[in-house]
Design a protein around this motif. Structure first.
Motif, PDB file in Angstrom:
ATOM      1  N   ASP A 273       0.817  -1.214   0.000  1.00 12.63           N
ATOM      2  CA  ASP A 273       0.000   0.000   0.000  1.00 12.63           C
ATOM      3  C   ASP A 273       0.852   1.265   0.000  1.00 12.63           C
ATOM      4  O   ASP A 273       0.320   2.378   0.111  1.00 12.63           O
ATOM      5  N   GLY A 274       2.181   1.104  -0.111  1.00 11.61           N
ATOM      6  CA  GLY A 274       3.083   2.256  -0.161  1.00 11.61           C
ATOM      7  C   GLY A 274       3.642   2.666   1.187  1.00 11.61           C
ATOM      8  O   GLY A 274       4.558   3.506   1.245  1.00 11.61           O
ATOM      9  N   ALA A 275       3.130   2.105   2.287  1.00 14.48           N
ATOM     10  CA  ALA A 275       3.624   2.472   3.616  1.00 14.48           C
ATOM     11  C   ALA A 275       5.071   2.034   3.793  1.00 14.48           C
ATOM     12  O   ALA A 275       5.473   0.960   3.330  1.00 14.48           O
ATOM     13  N   LEU A 276       5.864   2.878   4.458  1.00 15.90           N
ATOM     14  CA  LEU A 276       7.244   2.552   4.781  1.00 15.90           C
ATOM     15  C   LEU A 276       7.313   2.046   6.215  1.00 15.90           C
ATOM     16  O   LEU A 276       6.736   2.647   7.124  1.00 15.90           O
ATOM     17  N   VAL A 277       8.015   0.935   6.406  1.00 15.34           N
ATOM     18  CA  VAL A 277       8.137   0.320   7.725  1.00 15.34           C
ATOM     19  C   VAL A 277       9.611   0.169   8.053  1.00 15.34           C
ATOM     20  O   VAL A 277      10.400  -0.303   7.231  1.00 15.34           O
ATOM     21  N   HIS A 278       9.987   0.571   9.277  1.00  8.65           N
ATOM     22  CA  HIS A 278      11.363   0.450   9.747  1.00  8.65           C
ATOM     23  C   HIS A 278      11.484  -0.794  10.619  1.00  8.65           C
ATOM     24  O   HIS A 278      10.663  -1.023  11.519  1.00  8.65           O
ATOM     25  N   CYS A 279      12.511  -1.604  10.367  1.00 12.29           N
ATOM     26  CA  CYS A 279      12.732  -2.850  11.098  1.00 12.29           C
ATOM     27  C   CYS A 279      14.119  -2.822  11.733  1.00 12.29           C
ATOM     28  O   CYS A 279      15.103  -2.505  11.049  1.00 12.29           O
ATOM     29  N   ALA A 280      14.190  -3.174  13.002  1.00 14.23           N
ATOM     30  CA  ALA A 280      15.472  -3.181  13.714  1.00 14.23           C
ATOM     31  C   ALA A 280      16.215  -4.485  13.425  1.00 14.23           C
ATOM     32  O   ALA A 280      16.361  -5.361  14.275  1.00 14.23           O
ATOM     33  N   VAL A 281      16.675  -4.608  12.172  1.00 10.63           N
ATOM     34  CA  VAL A 281      17.429  -5.781  11.734  1.00 10.63           C
ATOM     35  C   VAL A 281      18.616  -5.321  10.904  1.00 10.63           C
ATOM     36  O   VAL A 281      18.694  -4.154  10.484  1.00 10.63           O
ATOM     37  N   SER A 282      19.529  -6.241  10.669  1.00 16.32           N
ATOM     38  CA  SER A 282      20.691  -5.969   9.823  1.00 16.32           C
ATOM     39  C   SER A 282      20.564  -6.774   8.541  1.00 16.32           C
ATOM     40  O   SER A 282      20.345  -7.981   8.580  1.00 16.32           O
ATOM     41  N   ALA A 283      20.683  -6.084   7.395  1.00 14.41           N
ATOM     42  CA  ALA A 283      20.558  -6.752   6.100  1.00 14.41           C
ATOM     43  C   ALA A 283      21.662  -6.255   5.174  1.00 14.41           C
ATOM     44  O   ALA A 283      21.397  -5.542   4.201  1.00 14.41           O
TER      45      ALA A 283
END
Length: 382
Positions: A273-283
């Motif tokens: 839906d275009g929403a930006l989500v921040h995740c506390a992970v390392s990639a």
């Protein structure tokens, strides 16, 4: 009690169970493959997984009820691949109680010892000790037909206890009981392990049983071990999509996502839906445009507008008093998004919810289903 002080009477000094490269095939069908597992002396280990994953077969290999196709199995210091079940120092409790209907409880528990020509006084001592541990001393003169399901299960366990095994094996022992009795019997199993301090291996399809009973859980899928760890470790740090979806009730929500950017301890993804989500992970190896899967547990979704905001439309509501489950349509979710909202929440089908989830509550998986490493503990900053 003498049964509780059992270490001095053990046939072997240590009741570790060690499996190395264990496999099982029936003809061309491979049921288990390359199972490596060390169950420590006195540990309560639970095998979980969906039907057909091989968990009961693995238990039967330990018991000696099935032959091992490949690999080795040690109980204590002994290689037991070719040792008969009766000589392995194990006792097994099945889903079916398998009690003798014409015998009272005392005779059901004593029968195996009597067949072994044990002195009558010793049989009597062991039966009464086991009955006292299980709280069924007052029932020893009754027949199985006069007992509840939980009492019958205690008798089956008592029949195993009197043998003073090095290892207890339980194959879905609570599946025939109603919900309330299963809860009570989980407590009984935990207390039994605390009292006896014996190695216990327990098979169940119920991950709630696994989470409440186990020192460590072994998650199996398609004949392979997916992950081994403590209940909390598997809940907070699943290795892959399968474990993440299997451990936890209700199951984790999985949402299609696309990699946008990353820094040292945070990844930003875009949802359908275009929403930006921040995740506390390392990639570190992810690239812009990579297709990923965002994981969010229902209990981590709130109606507090955190940095990560989701807008979802309610399709169905379950109000249970202490908690409300709202099932919502959301782009990129194969089934409804499940939200666990604390307390009585006044929502209904058709409502639009503004939801939030904190970055450290977000899980992220690559295209192969492997989890990215978390940079902040799931319960929050240390």
């Amino acid at each position: 009690m003498e049964i509780r002080s059992r270490c001095a009477e053990r046939r072997y000094s240590v009741a570790d169970v060690k499996l190395a490269g264990v496999g099982k095939s029936f003809g061309d069908a491979r049921i288990l493959q390359n199972v490596d597992l060390h169950i420590r002396d006195g540990e309560f280990v639970v095998f979980v997984g969906p039907s057909g994953c091989g968990k009961s077969t693995l238990l039967r290999l330990i018991a000696g009820l099935e032959d091992i196709s490949t690999g080795t199995l040690h109980i204590g210091e002994r290689l037991v691949n070719d040792v008969p079940p009766a000589e392995r120092g194990i006792a097994m409790v099945f889903q079916s109680y398998a009690l003798y209907p014409h015998m009272n409880l005392y005779d059901n528990m004593a029968f195996g010892l009597q067949l072994g020509k044990m002195p009558k006084a010793e049989v009597d001592r062991l039966v009464h000790q086991a009955a006292k541990i299980l709280g069924i001393e007052h029932l020893l003169d009754r027949k199985p037909k006069d007992l509840s399901g939980g009492q019958r299960q205690r008798v089956a366990i008592g029949r195993a206890i009197v043998r003073k095994p090095d290892v207890f094996l339980f194959d879905e022992p609570l599946s025939n009981l109603d919900t309330a009795l299963r809860v009570r019997m989980r407590y009984e199993f935990a207390k039994l392990h605390k009292d006896l301090k014996t190695t216990m291996v327990y098979v169940t399809h119920d991950q709630v049983e696994a989470m409440t009973l186990a020192d460590r859980i072994v998650v199996l899928s398609a004949g392979k071990i997916e992950q081994v760890g403590s209940p909390l470790d598997l809940y907070e740090n699943p290795d892959n999509l399968f474990v993440a979806g299997f451990i936890g009730s209700p199951g984790m929500n999985f949402i299609a996502a696309e990699f946008v950017s990353a820094n040292a301890d945070d990844v930003t993804v875009r949802l359908n839906d275009g929403a930006l989500v921040h995740c506390a992970v390392s990639a570190p190896n992810a690239k812009a445009g990579d297709k990923l899967t965002l994981g969010i547990r229902p209990e981590h979704i709130t109606r507090v507008p955190f940095a990560n905001r989701l807008t979802a439309k309610v399709t169905f509501v379950e109000s249970l008093g202490s908690v409300t489950y709202a099932y919502c349509s959301f782009p990129g979710v194969k089934e409804d998004l499940t939200c666990e909202l604390v307390g009585v929440v006044r929502v209904k089908a058709g409502d639009t919810l503004e939801l939030g989830v904190e970055p450290h509550r977000c899980y992220l998986f690559d295209a192969a289903g492997q989890a990215f490493k978390r940079t902040v503990p799931a319960h929050g900053a240390a």
